[in-house]
Design an enzyme around this catalytic site. Structure first.
Site, PDB file in Angstrom:
ATOM      1  N   GLU A 495       0.823  -1.215   0.000  1.00 36.77           N
ATOM      2  CA  GLU A 495       0.000   0.000   0.000  1.00 36.77           C
ATOM      3  C   GLU A 495       0.859   1.269   0.000  1.00 36.77           C
ATOM      4  OE1 GLU A 495      -3.067  -0.176  -0.680  1.00 36.77           O
ATOM      5  OE2 GLU A 495      -3.263  -2.332  -0.406  1.00 36.77           O
ATOM      6  N   HIS A 498       1.662   2.281  -3.484  1.00 38.70           N
ATOM      7  CA  HIS A 498       0.620   3.122  -4.091  1.00 38.70           C
ATOM      8  C   HIS A 498       0.758   4.574  -3.618  1.00 38.70           C
ATOM      9  CE1 HIS A 498      -1.595   0.038  -6.131  1.00 38.70           C
ATOM     10  NE2 HIS A 498      -1.977  -0.596  -5.029  1.00 38.70           N
ATOM     11  N   HIS A 501       3.533   6.391  -5.303  1.00 40.19           N
ATOM     12  CA  HIS A 501       3.137   6.705  -6.683  1.00 40.19           C
ATOM     13  C   HIS A 501       2.314   7.993  -6.696  1.00 40.19           C
ATOM     14  CE1 HIS A 501       1.518   4.835 -10.712  1.00 40.19           C
ATOM     15  NE2 HIS A 501       2.255   5.910 -10.901  1.00 40.19           N
TER      16      HIS A 501
END
Length: 672
Positions: A495, A498, A501
């Site tokens: 996670e 993510h 990102h």
């Protein structure tokens, strides 16, 4: 013309909100922000319980995420009303502005205006503990959704974008990111059939509404438990299931139950065919196909895969069939091992049944490698794991995570932590709200939500990304901090991939910010983080026994990594049960994305980080080539930039298969 609310679960994304308050807010005209005195080390922040909210007593209540209107549930009505008012003004601007780069900026601001309410509401409607907030957020989602449907059928608005795309000379003068964003807006428009004649456009709108309704119904049905009268089950297994009067309630497969009969009963009852659910799925698939045909695609999958790494359903099938062929022999051996284990444990009933593989593969792993989670948990306190992430991001990317005290009303639960993401030279990059702990009525999925997407604003400042990471970790106890199993630790790293990102996908347009990219690329950064989490050189930086300070032995990490390869080919081959598979909605025609993203992540790991997981030059290249663009660049071009080649289907399949090879050298060294 608009998309919002795609959440990456288990494997998140939304869009934008008004930034947190000015004192913590945006980069000022691109100037780097120094370290704040309100920031504290990240590891310690997660290994201590919140000491109430003493600082909450000071100052006014700010509202969720620092949005003043959201200090009460009624604030959602105020926020959506303001968004709709601004939308009307932006639509007028878009329709009267001559075609040019300003057209794309106005469209993106229009998208941002709606998404800042819709995506925040998408999180609050499932993540907030108070029913009044959840209900208000649900209503806001409906209101914004109605406006999106209206805009997607606004012919004048569509034509303002069409004029830009039809002017070839003007399009050629735009930079690549602006061209791509313009084309993405047009693609979203055409999904609604706006380019069709009036009768077909009406049919497209009706089909879109029908698909939304069927999708909601299918998801509800996929998760709905089945009941059976308790006298129909053997008495000695009834206590494994919940009861409702004279009925036993089966809400899952109980795949880890040691009793074969419990697994069999759960499998047969939970997966018992439901005629209504089957009809719903058939209507959903039929409606998707009709809509795809209506707007000019041969099938729904051709439409769904446009702009992805795979591009076409033919490529996806080639990838899956080649992978299946390569795995078939290994999978057969895996199933044989499971049969042997079942024969050993249950010689009177040794035939391997459909409800057996998850359990017996787990038994084989435990017996062969001694990977009892309780042996590992003391080394993975939450604070240690967060400090491990901090060390990794600092070495690879020059980024430090700092804990920051949230203001009064800014978070929805006292145990939510707020992290400032700070670059050594660029300053504050954004915020991560960590909603990590179990509570009543909280969804049992690990998810990443984008609350506010990054974008370059008209005044030259940058709108900082804001995300939520939602996990379901146990609370600390009187005697110990929160301790993670190896699986929980890996999910945390996933996670956070993510989240990084989102922080580093610093695009000009929020429509393509961070994880707003094709599904088969969105999982690459998160899965890549799993490779880091399984590397002893990384784990040894932070895994210490919470009581003794003893480091986690290398042999234990090796055993854990090798255990994941046991029966992995068989698990990769197993198919889903369609009437219980809710991902058929959110990942329609795109569930292959997990495997393709893993293949790309595997290649990136081996080519760029295997030799040195802390290589700063490789980290900067990874940021520059893969993270920085969000969805503003063709995904295969980003992959090609990182790998310095365009991977073939054989390359991708080979990467996945090679990951299953046992590391015999490591195993024998560690077993001495």
């Amino acid at each position: 013309m608009l998309r919002y609310g795609r959440t990456l679960c288990g494997l998140g994304a939304g869009a934008a909100l008004r930034g947190p308050t000015g004192r913590r807010g945006l980069l000022d005209g691109g100037r780097a922000r120094g370290v704040s005195t309100s920031w504290s080390p990240v590891g310690a922040a997660f290994n201590v319980k919140p000491q109430g909210r003493r600082w909450d007593l000071l100052g006014e209540r700010q509202g969720l995420f620092g949005v003043p209107e959201l200090s009460t549930p009624e604030g959602f009505h105020v926020a959506q009303k303001e968004a709709l008012r601004k939308t009307e003004w932006l639509v007028e601007r878009a329709c009267t502005t001559p075609p040019g780069p300003q057209t794309v900026l106005i469209f993106d601001e229009l998208s941002d205006c709606l998404c800042r309410v819709a995506d925040l509401a998408d999180f609050v409607k499932i993540g907030h503990p108070e029913p009044a907030f959840r209900e208000a957020a649900e209503e806001a989602c409906r209101s914004i959704g109605t406006m999106v449907e209206k805009l997607n059928t606004n012919v004048e608005l569509y034509q303002s974008l069409w004029k830009l795309l039809e002017d070839k000379k003007l399009m050629e003068s735009l930079d690549a990111e602006t061209r791509r964003v313009a084309e993405l807006f047009m693609f979203d428009f055409e999904i609604s059939g706006i380019h069709l004649d009036e009768e077909k456009r009406r049919r497209a709108v009706d089909l879109n509404v029908k698909i939304l309704d069927l999708s909601s119904a299918f998801i509800m049905g996929a998760n709905f438990p089945n009941k059976i009268q308790k006298h129909l089950l053997p008495e000695h297994i009834r206590h494994h299931f919940a009861r409702d009067g004279s009925y036993v309630v089966i809400d899952g497969l109980h795949a880890e139950a040691s009793d074969d009969l419990v697994r069999e009963a759960a499998y047969k009852i939970f997966l018992y065919p439901n005629a209504g659910q089957l009809k719903c799925l058939e209507e959903l698939l039929s409606s998707r196909d009709l809509l795809a045909n209506l707007v000019g695609y041969p099938t729904f999958s051709h439409r769904a895969l446009q702009g992805t790494i795979a591009q076409t359903p033919e490529t996806v099938m080639q990838f899956l069939e080649k992978l299946s062929d390569k795995l078939s022999e290994r999978a057969a051996k895996d199933f044989e091992m499971m049969r042997d284990m079942k024969m050993k444990l249950n010689p009177q009933n040794s035939e391997l049944m459909p409800w057996d593989p998850p359990y017996y593969s787990g038994v084989i792993r435990a017996e062969r490698y001694n990977i009892e989670p309780s042996l590992y948990c003391p080394f993975f306190s939450l604070g240690a794991c967060m400090e491990g992430l901090n060390i990794l991001f600092n070495k690879l990317l020059g980024i430090t995570l700092y804990a920051e005290h949230p203001a009064k009303g800014e978070v929805w639960c006292d145990d939510v932590r707020k992290l400032a993401v700070v670059h050594e030279s660029e300053g504050l990059l954004g915020y991560i709200y960590c909603d990590f702990f179990q509570r009543a009525n909280k969804p049992h999925q690990d998810c990443h939500f984008t609350i506010q997407g990054g974008r370059l604003k008209e005044d030259g400042s940058y709108q900082l990304p804001v995300v939520v990471l939602m996990l379901n970790l146990p609370h600390s106890s009187r005697d110990s901090p929160t301790l993670l199993t190896p699986g929980m630790m890996e999910n945390l790293f996933h996670e956070m991939g993510h989240a990084m990102h989102s922080m580093l996908g610093r695009t000009r347009y929020q429509h393509v910010t961070g994880t707003r990219c094709p599904t088969d690329f969105a999982e690459v950064p998160s899965i890549l983080m799993e490779y880091f989490s399984n590397d002893y050189r990384v784990v040894s930086q932070f895994a210490r026994h919470y009581q003794t300070g003893q480091p986690l032995p290398k042999a234990m990490v090796s055993r854990l990594c090798e255990s994941k390869k046991v029966c992995a080919a068989a698990e990769m081959q197993l198919q889903a049960w369609q009437l219980r598979f809710s991902h058929l909605v959110g990942y329609g025609a795109k569930y292959y994305s997990y495997l393709m993203s893993r293949a790309v992540a595997s290649m990136v790991w081996k080519e760029c980080f295997l030799q040195d997981p802390f290589n700063r030059a490789a980290g900067e290249r990874y940021r520059r080539e893969m993270l920085a663009h969000g969805g503003g660049k063709e995904p295969m071009l980003m992959v090609q930039g990182m790998l310095q080649k365009c991977p073939s289907i054989d390359d991708l399949v080979g990467a996945l298969v090679s990951d299953l090879n046992l590391d015999f050298e490591t195993f024998f060294m560690d077993s001495k």
